[in-house]
Write a protein that holds these residues in place. Structure first.
Motif, PDB file in Angstrom:
ATOM      1  N   LYS A  98       0.846  -1.194   0.000  1.00 26.27           N
ATOM      2  CA  LYS A  98       0.000   0.000   0.000  1.00 26.27           C
ATOM      3  C   LYS A  98       0.884   1.247   0.000  1.00 26.27           C
ATOM      4  O   LYS A  98       2.000   1.211   0.491  1.00 26.27           O
ATOM      5  N   PRO A 101      -1.325   1.000  -6.256  1.00 23.57           N
ATOM      6  CA  PRO A 101      -1.201   1.939  -7.380  1.00 23.57           C
ATOM      7  C   PRO A 101      -2.459   2.131  -8.216  1.00 23.57           C
ATOM      8  O   PRO A 101      -2.647   3.197  -8.794  1.00 23.57           O
ATOM      9  N   PRO A 412      -1.568   5.040 -12.995  1.00 21.61           N
ATOM     10  CA  PRO A 412      -2.123   4.763 -11.660  1.00 21.61           C
ATOM     11  C   PRO A 412      -3.484   5.402 -11.461  1.00 21.61           C
ATOM     12  O   PRO A 412      -3.906   6.274 -12.233  1.00 21.61           O
ATOM     13  N   PRO A 414      -5.207   7.234  -8.361  1.00 22.36           N
ATOM     14  CA  PRO A 414      -5.170   7.698  -6.970  1.00 22.36           C
ATOM     15  C   PRO A 414      -6.567   7.841  -6.377  1.00 22.36           C
ATOM     16  O   PRO A 414      -7.568   7.949  -7.102  1.00 22.36           O
ATOM     17  N   GLU A 477      -3.326  10.019  -1.008  1.00 21.88           N
ATOM     18  CA  GLU A 477      -2.271   9.093  -0.605  1.00 21.88           C
ATOM     19  C   GLU A 477      -0.935   9.335  -1.299  1.00 21.88           C
ATOM     20  O   GLU A 477       0.024   8.590  -1.081  1.00 21.88           O
ATOM     21  N   VAL A 479      -0.107   8.864  -4.380  1.00 20.60           N
ATOM     22  CA  VAL A 479       0.217   7.868  -5.415  1.00 20.60           C
ATOM     23  C   VAL A 479       0.644   8.551  -6.711  1.00 20.60           C
ATOM     24  O   VAL A 479       1.669   8.195  -7.316  1.00 20.60           O
ATOM     25  N   TRP A 483       4.322   9.107  -8.715  1.00 19.57           N
ATOM     26  CA  TRP A 483       4.461   8.672 -10.103  1.00 19.57           C
ATOM     27  C   TRP A 483       5.054   9.791 -10.956  1.00 19.57           C
ATOM     28  O   TRP A 483       5.983   9.564 -11.734  1.00 19.57           O
TER      29      TRP A 483
END
Length: 540
Positions: A98, A101, A412, A414, A477, A479, A483
């Motif tokens: 975690k 993705p 990804p 998010p 988060e 993500v 990236w």
């Protein structure tokens, strides 16, 4: 239906109503295309075959609105522990950590009969999708603007229908593939195995391994998988001289399961012998006829990607067919389907073969060398891999011509703040063409303005709380921030199947990239016509 005064009955005929065909039909239905889906069987097969899926596939299910219906039949996939000659742990294949993705558990197990029934129900929910079961395909006649299919109903009556395109999702022995003359390429893997599914009694489950496992014992390699609820699967290599059909008999099956269970510990759900093959079709298209799923490729099951590959085929092909049917793109866009999916299948199958050959080693001395090498690769400890790093990107096809970071990878997804709660990005942007922008960039506002001139794309800038331009969505988060930082880009153009078409480091590069999207998406090579005037019939 019949063809009257030049009319074409359907936009697409899908042959085969298994998972790949059902996803193709459901997606075509949602996009508004007249679709006929047929299958020679009259119901969902009631035994489990596929058992694993991943977050890419679940993302597509979520986009289709299926999450609530299929979630009761899905559970997280446990790590898979590989044990060597002496029973020692040599390798562990797990899922990425975690924050996930794509927003979902990266690896999952599922019950195929229940999920497949929901996929069929979903496809049939569209008024423009017509499903006919107990119907067999006999032949295809292809002309420049259509395909005529000869069908045989369950009562023996023969008739014909016409469609602009045909997709063969009719399994490893595909009639469509044979009719279209699409040959198979042998990727050199052929091993006999027995697959055993058991519904284990509650009091026996605690005695079984708590992780999925590969017992890489040269005396007899065995795979053990933990399925949903009390479903457990063993894949057991058959040895030279063993008769596959005899080994399917319950008394022989229980002898093989003796190290783990007795016949008093559960219900034998299925025992089926298979030859694990590695095959891929030379071409996946002949004019208006295309193939997908097991019709196009077969691979060993060692990381549970068989069904996933078929559903990637369906998703890849359907958005391109949608563009062609709506006149957004020329028919030649469909050539990128083979270019993208064949290379992806070959590359992934190569990795799966390497794992399979390692597991299947029968020579004790070679198996000990294997164990030592895997441990050495792990720095003297069991080697840790993730299933996700094994999956390759796309490397050719409808992508930017230029090499650039993240091209051909999955974009990804998010979590985005929505008041006191959060939701996933696709819920906001939809799964079409998208331009996603790093809202932290100094020129995020100007890039966003450039993107908003595009009526054919969803456009969004995304940043963490308090770190973005005024109109940025807030991710919860980090993500996507991670990236963008990893790839040193500020924008990405993403295709309807969530693969990155290309990325840009600034507004100038983005302008060039958007122009390239228009060129590649139209994909109109001058003077080319791939559709032959060809009559094809099934070989008796």
């Amino acid at each position: 239906m019949t063809d009257i005064a030049g009319a074409i009955d359907y936009d697409v005929l899908v042959v085969g109503f298994g998972p790949t065909g059902a996803v193709a039909a459901g997606r075509l239905g949602r996009l508004g295309h007249r679709t006929l889906v047929i299958d020679r069987l009259t119901d969902v097969y009631d035994k489990p075959r596929a058992i694993a899926l991943d977050h890419e596939i679940f993302r597509h299910f979520d986009n289709m609105g299926l999450t609530e219906a299929i979630s009761p039949h899905i559970e997280p996939f446990t790590a898979s522990e590989h044990f060597g000659v002496d029973g020692q742990l040599i390798r562990r294949i797990d899922m990425v950590a975690k924050p996930y993705p794509l927003g979902y558990t990266p690896s999952m197990v599922f019950s195929q009969p229940a999920v497949e029934a929901e996929l069929r129900r979903h496809a049939r929910s569209f008024s423009n999708v017509h499903a006919e079961l107990g119907v067999e395909l006999l032949g295809l006649v292809q002309t420049p603007d259509r395909v005529e299919a000869q069908l045989k109903d369950g009562d023996g009556r023969q008739r014909s229908v016409t469609a602009r395109y045909v997709i063969g999702c009719d399994g490893a022995s595909s009639t469509v593939r044979q009719i279209a003359g699409l040959g198979l390429e042998d990727l050199i893997f052929d091993e006999p195995w027995l697959v055993v599914d058991v519904r284990v009694d509650e009091n026996a489950i605690a005695r079984l391994p708590q992780c999925s496992a590969q017992f890489c014992n040269p005396a007899r390699p065995v795979s053990y998988l933990i399925g949903p609820k009390n479903h457990r699967r063993w894949e057991i290599m058959l040895l030279p001289g063993e008769d596959a059909r005899q080994m399917e008999r319950p008394d022989n099956v229980w002898k093989l399961l003796a190290p783990w269970l007795t016949s008093e510990d559960g219900e034998l759900w299925r025992a089926a012998s298979y030859r694990f093959h590695a095959l891929v079709a030379d071409e996946w298209r002949n004019g208006r006829i295309l193939i997908a799923g097991d019709a196009a490729h077969q691979q060993p099951p060692f990381i549970g990607q068989g069904m996933c590959q078929g559903l990637r085929d369906a998703t890849n092909l359907v958005w391109k067919l949608d563009h062609v049917l709506r006149g957004v793109s020329s028919d030649s866009l469909l050539d990128s389907y083979t270019a993208e999916r064949k290379q992806h299948v070959i590359e992934l199958t190569g990795k799966i073969k390497a794992i399979g050959q390692s597991i299947c080693e029968r020579d004790p001395a070679a198996a000990r060398r294997r164990d030592a090498q895997i441990l050495a690769d792990g720095g003297g400890k069991p080697l840790l891999l993730t299933r996700q790093e094994i999956i390759p990107p796309l490397r050719a096809g409808c992508l930017s011509y230029r090499e650039m970071p993240a091209r051909g990878t999955l974009f990804p997804q998010p979590r985005i703040a929505r008041g006191a709660a959060s939701g996933l990005l696709d819920e906001i942007t939809g799964p079409g063409w998208r331009l996603l922008i790093d809202g932290r960039s100094n020129d995020a506002a100007s890039i966003l303005s450039l993107g908003l001139t595009r009526a054919d794309m969803s456009v969004a800038a995304i940043a963490s709380a308090g770190m973005g331009c005024a109109n940025a969505l807030e991710e919860t988060e980090g993500v996507l921030a991670s990236w963008f930082d990893r790839h040193a880009v500020v924008a990405a153009v993403v295709r309807p199947d969530h693969y990155v078409f290309g990325t840009a480091r600034n507004a100038t590069e983005l302008g060039d990239l958007l122009a390239e999207v228009d060129l590649r998406r139209r994909d109109v090579p001058a003077g080319q016509d791939r559709i032959p005037d060809l009559k094809m019939e099934r070989t008796p």
